[in-house]
Design an enzyme around this catalytic site. Structure first.
Site, mmCIF file in Angstrom:
data_model
loop_
_atom_site.group_PDB
_atom_site.id
_atom_site.type_symbol
_atom_site.label_atom_id
_atom_site.label_comp_id
_atom_site.label_asym_id
_atom_site.label_seq_id
_atom_site.Cartn_x
_atom_site.Cartn_y
_atom_site.Cartn_z
ATOM 1 N N GLY A 143 0.856 -1.198 0.246
ATOM 2 C CA GLY A 143 0.007 0.033 0.078
ATOM 3 C C GLY A 143 0.941 1.204 -0.020
ATOM 4 N N HIS A 144 0.485 2.060 -0.782
ATOM 5 C CA HIS A 144 1.342 3.210 -0.745
ATOM 6 C C HIS A 144 0.423 4.708 -1.252
ATOM 7 C CE1 HIS A 144 2.877 1.377 -4.535
ATOM 8 N NE2 HIS A 144 2.187 2.166 -4.952
ATOM 9 N N GLN B 118 6.481 -4.842 -1.162
ATOM 10 C CA GLN B 118 7.400 -5.141 0.169
ATOM 11 C C GLN B 118 8.819 -4.965 -0.126
ATOM 12 O OE1 GLN B 118 4.803 -7.959 -0.922
ATOM 13 N NE2 GLN B 118 3.466 -6.518 0.024
HETATM 14 P P1 IMP Z 1 1.923 -10.785 4.501
HETATM 15 O O1 IMP Z 1 2.381 -10.434 3.516
HETATM 16 O O2 IMP Z 1 0.346 -10.127 5.025
HETATM 17 O O3 IMP Z 1 1.700 -12.395 4.924
HETATM 18 O O4 IMP Z 1 2.686 -10.344 6.015
HETATM 19 C C1 IMP Z 1 4.055 -11.148 6.354
HETATM 20 C C2 IMP Z 1 4.976 -9.957 6.585
HETATM 21 O O5 IMP Z 1 5.405 -8.815 6.087
HETATM 22 C C3 IMP Z 1 4.429 -9.032 7.804
HETATM 23 O O6 IMP Z 1 5.489 -8.600 8.952
HETATM 24 C C4 IMP Z 1 3.945 -7.702 7.440
HETATM 25 O O7 IMP Z 1 3.897 -6.596 8.348
HETATM 26 C C5 IMP Z 1 4.849 -7.565 6.275
HETATM 27 N N1 IMP Z 1 4.210 -6.974 5.078
HETATM 28 C C6 IMP Z 1 3.485 -7.283 4.370
HETATM 29 N N2 IMP Z 1 3.268 -6.243 3.302
HETATM 30 C C7 IMP Z 1 4.147 -5.260 3.743
HETATM 31 C C8 IMP Z 1 4.167 -3.860 3.063
HETATM 32 O O8 IMP Z 1 3.712 -3.550 1.947
HETATM 33 N N3 IMP Z 1 5.126 -3.204 3.821
HETATM 34 C C9 IMP Z 1 5.756 -3.388 5.006
HETATM 35 N N4 IMP Z 1 5.650 -4.799 5.670
HETATM 36 C C10 IMP Z 1 4.655 -5.625 4.888
#
Ligand code: IMP
Length: 425
Positions: free
Chosen positions: A40-41, A224
């Site tokens: 998300g941005h 990410q």
């Molecule tokens: P998931 O991607 O929802 O499975 O989360 C796995 C890990 O990645 C968690 O620690 C989330 O907080 C982190 N994460 C997922 N997407 C983002 C992002 O866009 N920015 C920062 N951290 C993220």
């Protein structure tokens, strides 16, 4: 130069969207290659803010074809809602193309994501609970449903019945929850989602190659970041895809020889959301100050981000893993009011000085940062656009980072606005 990858070099939220938006002007196509709406941005354009989750940043330019590649996991309901919001703000989403091979996030994936996290208790990963992990797990287990499957109602219904039966067993037997009705889900998606999404579903591998062959500029936009990569990040505290630059080849269907430039986006300090090791994390007033001034709260989930100083050993590893050609350093202005600015140049692990990321994760957990402390510039950087104009202390900080990391910094972010950048080249 036709193909560029933009990749996050830390734990996400480095400001990739804003940088992508900046170089998008020169692009013909912007391609997302992994992740989903866990990303998300927010882009601020002429004072108006646009929150993007799944749609590639390039959508804000009329000349760009935004593409969601095969490596992305797509919640079609979220995608359509995002397109509706953008359309309501006057953004034309008709050019958006989504790979038919992208896997679909269904409500049962989100439900499982929530339940698995709850089940893990204090060992939870801190996921975004968007169903990302369970969807990639189904993809690897070969029971996932792709967008193209939804275009054939018979196949879609059959696949959904098989997978929902299995999920319902899990929900009932492990989590004591009610299950889903496969036919009701199929009816809903066939009625509400498929007719609207159909014009956007395409063979995106062909589209990307046609663009590259025509000498057009293609940007691959990572979501990410490097240390959330399932192979190279701080496993298990990672996401379920490959944000590293190599992930662009897999998640968009291009060979590595097509890639000309890899830009690493790094924040002038480090943040992390969710669990996992973070050697330079601050638990003091400096950490609170970084969070407050930097507005470090998740765009998507609103969670406060953990904050810490810039970590050079991590950055050196990011350079290797992504073969970075350059670094864009974001949010330098957040450090404007600090008397001194710290940079972690190595770790103390069991009394030994270690300059690279330790291979063994237990060592990473035990790593104590060794800092160099540099004088702050105590000046508002927001109006600067040229490197030479920057206060001497800020220039020194940037030169220090470049020397430590070994890769040039070509751009520095000095404020949230679309044009608040200092150009170095
Ligand atoms: P998931 O991607 O929802 O499975 O989360 C796995 C890990 O990645 C968690 O620690 C989330 O907080 C982190 N994460 C997922 N997407 C983002 C992002 O866009 N920015 C920062 N951290 C993220």
């Amino acid at each position: 130069m036709t193909a560029t990858i933009v990749v996050g070099t830390q734990w996400g939220d480095e400001g990739k969207g804003k940088f992508t938006d900046l170089i998008a002007k020169e692009m013909t196509m912007v391609v997302r290659y992994q992740g989903g709406h866990n990303a998300g941005h927010t882009l601020v354009v002429d004072g108006e803010s646009f929150a993007l989750q799944l749609v590639p940043s390039g959508v804000l330019y009329d000349h760009i074809v935004p593409v969601i590649g095969n490596g992305v996991v797509v919640d079609p309901v979220v995608l359509l809602a995002e397109m509706d919001k953008l359309t309501a703000k006057g953004v034309d989403c008709s050019r958006l193309r989504v790979s038919g091979n992208a896997h679909v996030i269904f409500p049962y994936h989100q439900e499982l994501d929530r339940l698995i996290e709850r089940h893990l208790g204090k060992n939870k990963l801190g996921t975004t609970k968007r169903g990302i992990g369970p969807t990639y797990a189904d993809k690897a287990a070969r029971v996932g449903i792709r967008l193209q499957d939804m275009l054939d109602p018979k196949i879609f219904r059959e696949k959904l019945r098989v997978v929902v039966a299995e999920k319902n067993l899990m929900l009932a037997k492990i989590y004591n929850r009610l299950g889903f009705d496969a036919d009701e889900l199929a009816d809903r998606y066939l009625e509400e989602v498929v007719p609207r999404l159909r014009p956007h579903i395409a063979d995106t591998v062909a589209l990307v190659h046609e663009a590259i062959e025509a000498g057009q500029q293609v940007l691959f936009e990572g979501a990410q970041a490097t240390f959330l990569d399932i192979d190279h990040g701080t496993y298990p505290f990672v996401t379920s895809s490959n944000p590293v630059a190599g992930g662009a080849c897999v998640g968009a269907g291009v060979g590595p020889r097509h890639i000309d430039r890899v830009v690493g986006i790094a924040k002038a300090y480090v943040t992390r959301v969710g669990s996992g090791p973070f050697p330079t994390e601050l638990f003091d007033a400096d950490g609170d100050k970084l969070r407050d001034i930097g507005r470090e709260y998740g765009t998507n989930t609103g969670r406060p981000r953990r904050c810490g100083w810039f970590d050079v050993p991590m950055m050196r590893q990011a350079v290797r893993l992504n073969s970075l050609s350059e670094i864009a350093l974001t949010k330098l202005d957040i450090l404007d009011t600090f008397d001194t600015v710290k940079v972690c140049v190595a770790y103390d692990i069991g009394g030994e000085r270690v300059e690279h990321l330790p291979y063994h994760q237990s060592d990473f957990h035990a790593a104590v940062p060794i800092y160099e402390e540099l004088p702050g510039w105590k000046q508002d950087l927001s109006a600067f656009t040229q490197r030479a104009q920057l206060p001497a202390e800020a220039q020194r900080y940037l030169e220090f980072l470049e020397a430590q990391v070994g890769v040039p910094i070509t751009l520095v972010g000095t404020g949230p606005g679309r044009d608040q950048f200092v150009h170095f080249s």
